[in-house]
Design a protein around this motif. Structure first.
Motif, short mmCIF file in Angstrom:
data_model
loop_
_atom_site.label_atom_id
_atom_site.label_comp_id
_atom_site.label_asym_id
_atom_site.label_seq_id
_atom_site.Cartn_x
_atom_site.Cartn_y
_atom_site.Cartn_z
N ILE A 1 -6.51 7.68 16.67
CA ILE A 1 -5.38 6.92 17.25
C ILE A 1 -4.19 7.84 17.50
O ILE A 1 -3.59 7.82 18.57
N GLU A 2 -3.86 8.66 16.52
CA GLU A 2 -2.68 9.52 16.67
C GLU A 2 -2.88 10.61 17.73
O GLU A 2 -2.01 10.85 18.55
N ARG B 1 6.98 13.66 5.96
CA ARG B 1 6.67 12.41 6.66
C ARG B 1 7.77 11.38 6.41
O ARG B 1 8.20 10.68 7.32
N GLN C 1 0.57 12.88 9.91
CA GLN C 1 -0.37 11.85 9.48
C GLN C 1 -1.81 12.36 9.57
O GLN C 1 -2.61 12.13 8.68
N GLU D 1 0.97 -2.13 21.59
CA GLU D 1 1.36 -1.47 22.82
C GLU D 1 2.88 -1.25 22.82
O GLU D 1 3.37 -0.19 23.16
N ALA E 1 -7.94 -4.33 22.43
CA ALA E 1 -7.60 -2.95 22.78
C ALA E 1 -6.48 -2.47 21.85
O ALA E 1 -6.49 -1.34 21.36
N PHE E 2 -5.51 -3.37 21.59
CA PHE E 2 -4.50 -3.10 20.57
C PHE E 2 -4.71 -4.10 19.44
O PHE E 2 -5.40 -5.10 19.61
N PHE E 3 -4.11 -3.81 18.28
CA PHE E 3 -4.30 -4.69 17.13
C PHE E 3 -2.97 -5.33 16.74
O PHE E 3 -2.03 -4.65 16.36
N THR F 1 -5.83 2.60 27.91
CA THR F 1 -6.06 1.59 26.88
C THR F 1 -7.53 1.17 26.77
O THR F 1 -8.07 1.06 25.68
N LYS G 1 -8.16 6.73 12.17
CA LYS G 1 -6.71 6.95 12.05
C LYS G 1 -6.30 8.23 12.78
O LYS G 1 -5.26 8.28 13.45
N GLU H 1 -4.04 -5.69 10.92
CA GLU H 1 -3.91 -4.35 11.48
C GLU H 1 -2.75 -4.29 12.46
O GLU H 1 -2.54 -5.22 13.22
N SER I 1 8.06 -1.42 18.93
CA SER I 1 9.45 -1.77 18.62
C SER I 1 9.77 -3.20 19.03
O SER I 1 10.45 -3.93 18.31
N LYS J 1 -12.80 5.09 8.80
CA LYS J 1 -11.39 4.73 8.88
C LYS J 1 -10.51 5.98 9.02
O LYS J 1 -9.56 5.99 9.79
N ILE K 1 5.35 13.05 13.58
CA ILE K 1 4.83 12.22 12.51
C ILE K 1 3.33 11.98 12.68
O ILE K 1 2.58 11.92 11.71
N ARG L 1 10.02 9.77 9.38
CA ARG L 1 9.92 8.33 9.59
C ARG L 1 11.30 7.71 9.72
O ARG L 1 11.47 6.68 10.36
N SER M 1 4.54 2.22 11.21
CA SER M 1 5.08 2.55 9.88
C SER M 1 6.60 2.72 9.94
O SER M 1 7.31 2.40 9.01
N LYS M 2 7.10 3.22 11.09
CA LYS M 2 8.56 3.34 11.26
C LYS M 2 9.21 1.97 11.21
O LYS M 2 10.27 1.79 10.60
N TYR N 1 -1.33 -1.96 15.39
CA TYR N 1 -1.42 -0.87 16.36
C TYR N 1 -1.13 -1.52 17.70
O TYR N 1 -1.99 -2.17 18.27
N GLU O 1 0.74 6.23 0.29
CA GLU O 1 1.56 5.69 1.36
C GLU O 1 2.55 4.66 0.81
O GLU O 1 3.73 4.67 1.17
N ASN P 1 -0.57 2.16 12.44
CA ASN P 1 -0.39 3.51 12.97
C ASN P 1 1.03 4.01 12.60
O ASN P 1 1.82 3.26 12.02
N THR P 2 1.31 5.27 12.96
CA THR P 2 2.60 5.83 12.53
C THR P 2 3.79 5.14 13.21
O THR P 2 4.84 5.01 12.59
N GLU Q 1 -3.92 5.67 0.63
CA GLU Q 1 -3.13 4.47 0.92
C GLU Q 1 -2.17 4.14 -0.23
O GLU Q 1 -1.09 3.61 -0.01
N SER R 1 -10.03 1.84 23.57
CA SER R 1 -10.59 0.77 22.75
C SER R 1 -12.11 0.90 22.63
O SER R 1 -12.70 0.58 21.61
N SER S 1 -4.44 -3.58 6.44
CA SER S 1 -5.56 -2.66 6.21
C SER S 1 -5.42 -1.42 7.09
O SER S 1 -5.99 -0.37 6.80
N TYR S 2 -4.65 -1.55 8.19
CA TYR S 2 -4.39 -0.38 9.03
C TYR S 2 -3.07 -0.53 9.77
O TYR S 2 -2.75 -1.61 10.25
#
Lengths: 193, 127
Positions: free
Chosen positions: A70-71, A141, A161, B36, B12-14, A41, A67, B32, B39, A63, A157, A145, B74-75, B34, B109, B70-71, B106, A45, B67-68
């Motif tokens: 991150i994935e 996707r 992405q 840890e 570290a996470f958002f 982590t 993105k 944002e 769910s 950006k 996914i 999802r 999105s689920k 993102y 999306e 992660n996947t 976007e 970061s 604005s952001y």
């Protein structure tokens, strides 16, 4: 661990907080940012901040790279064969990230150790993704999802992405290591607008 | 039941900013996403919505201003949209506004969220 860059971005300075050892490495061949080690982590970061804030003067490009980072970084943290103990009492994957800067594009790559058995399905996923039109990829996707969380193929996914964000194919290669394992590299090109 | 107010955090996470109001039925997820434990974070929001739908039974106005995300997030966002769609199908008044960063990707999306859930979503470019 603290990672900093000198002002010209030609040197990476890595300070290990525990041992106090400072390592300096010259960046070569268009390398904007590179890192090898645990993808925990804290490190993620630091790398994320570098990418978000200072990689390019164009926020939209930053950006996109962010993105993708991150994935792919999460894939290393979860799936890399090489692991190190993290601060939370578990272990996290070890790998490499390299961002190269060219006149009209960046190339973002990550690499990590794996086994042939584990990586074959991933390479097949990449081939499958690369064979699809953008419309097909978006449909794929949407399908992924709706798969229940934790279901096998959840890593799918993320790769979809990455391909959609970059608008470029996923390139991969596999290097055989002396110990019989493999080093898997995935790269994607991100065009500057 | 009580409102949910979560202050967005960018570390570290958002963590996204969340404001869910019982009295007005106005819900907002902004910033944002993102996390840890994605769910776990969204389970609380989904739970709030289910309780609102079964006990308060009022109208809902939902503003997504992310604005952001992660996947993994999105689920969970699809889970929220599915829930809103079901509520609307049962005859409730539901308005969904999606504020997107002004880029082709976007916008795609949001359009995919509409196709995926069958929910009417107002697409609004972010300032």
């Amino acid at each position: 661990m603290i990672i900093v860059f000198d002002y010209k971005r030609t040197t990476i300075i890595i300070v290990n907080m525990e041992s106090g050892i400072t390592t300096k490495r010259r960046t070569v061949d268009n390398i904007a940012i590179s890192y090898t080690g645990i993808f925990d982590t804290e490190i993620l970061s630091v790398l994320a901040k570098e990418i978000e804030g200072t990689l390019s003067p164009d926020d939209k490009v930053n950006k996109k790279v962010f993105k993708i980072f991150i994935e792919l970084a999460q894939n290393i943290a979860f799936y890399s064969l090489e692991r190190e103990a993290n601060n939370e009492g578990g272990d996290t994957g070890v790998g490499t990230m390299v961002i190269k800067n060219f006149d009209d594009h960046y190339v973002f790559s990550t690499g990590n150790k794996t086994t042939m058995e584990n990586i074959i399905p991933v390479m097949e996923k990449c081939d499958n993704i690369n064979s699809m039109s953008r419309e097909k990829l978006r449909e794929y996707r949407r399908l992924q999802r709706n798969m229940p969380a934790g279901e096998k193929g959840g890593g799918n996914i993320g790769l979809i992405q990455v391909a959609l964000t970059a608008s470029n194919p996923l390139e991969y290669s596999l290097i055989k290591c002396p110990d019989g394992t493999y080093f898997y590299i995935i790269s994607v090109r991100i065009d500057k607008e | 039941m009580e409102d949910i107010h979560i202050e967005g955090v960018h570390e570290a996470f958002f963590t996204p900013t969340v404001n869910f109001e019982v009295a007005t039925g106005h819900c907002e997820i902004a910033g944002e996403s993102y996390l840890e434990e994605t769910s776990k974070f969204y389970a609380r929001l989904l739970d709030w919505l289910r309780r609102y739908m079964s006990t308060v039974k009022g109208s809902l106005t939902f503003d997504f201003k992310l604005s952001y995300f992660n996947t993994s997030s999105s689920k969970c966002l699809v889970d929220i949209l599915d829930l809103l769609k079901n509520y609307q199908n049962s005859g409730a008044e539901v308005t969904v506004n999606w504020y997107y960063d002004d880029s082709e990707e976007e916008l795609e999306e949001v359009e995919d969220f509409i196709l995926e859930t069958g929910l009417d979503i107002n697409k609004i470019p972010m300032e």
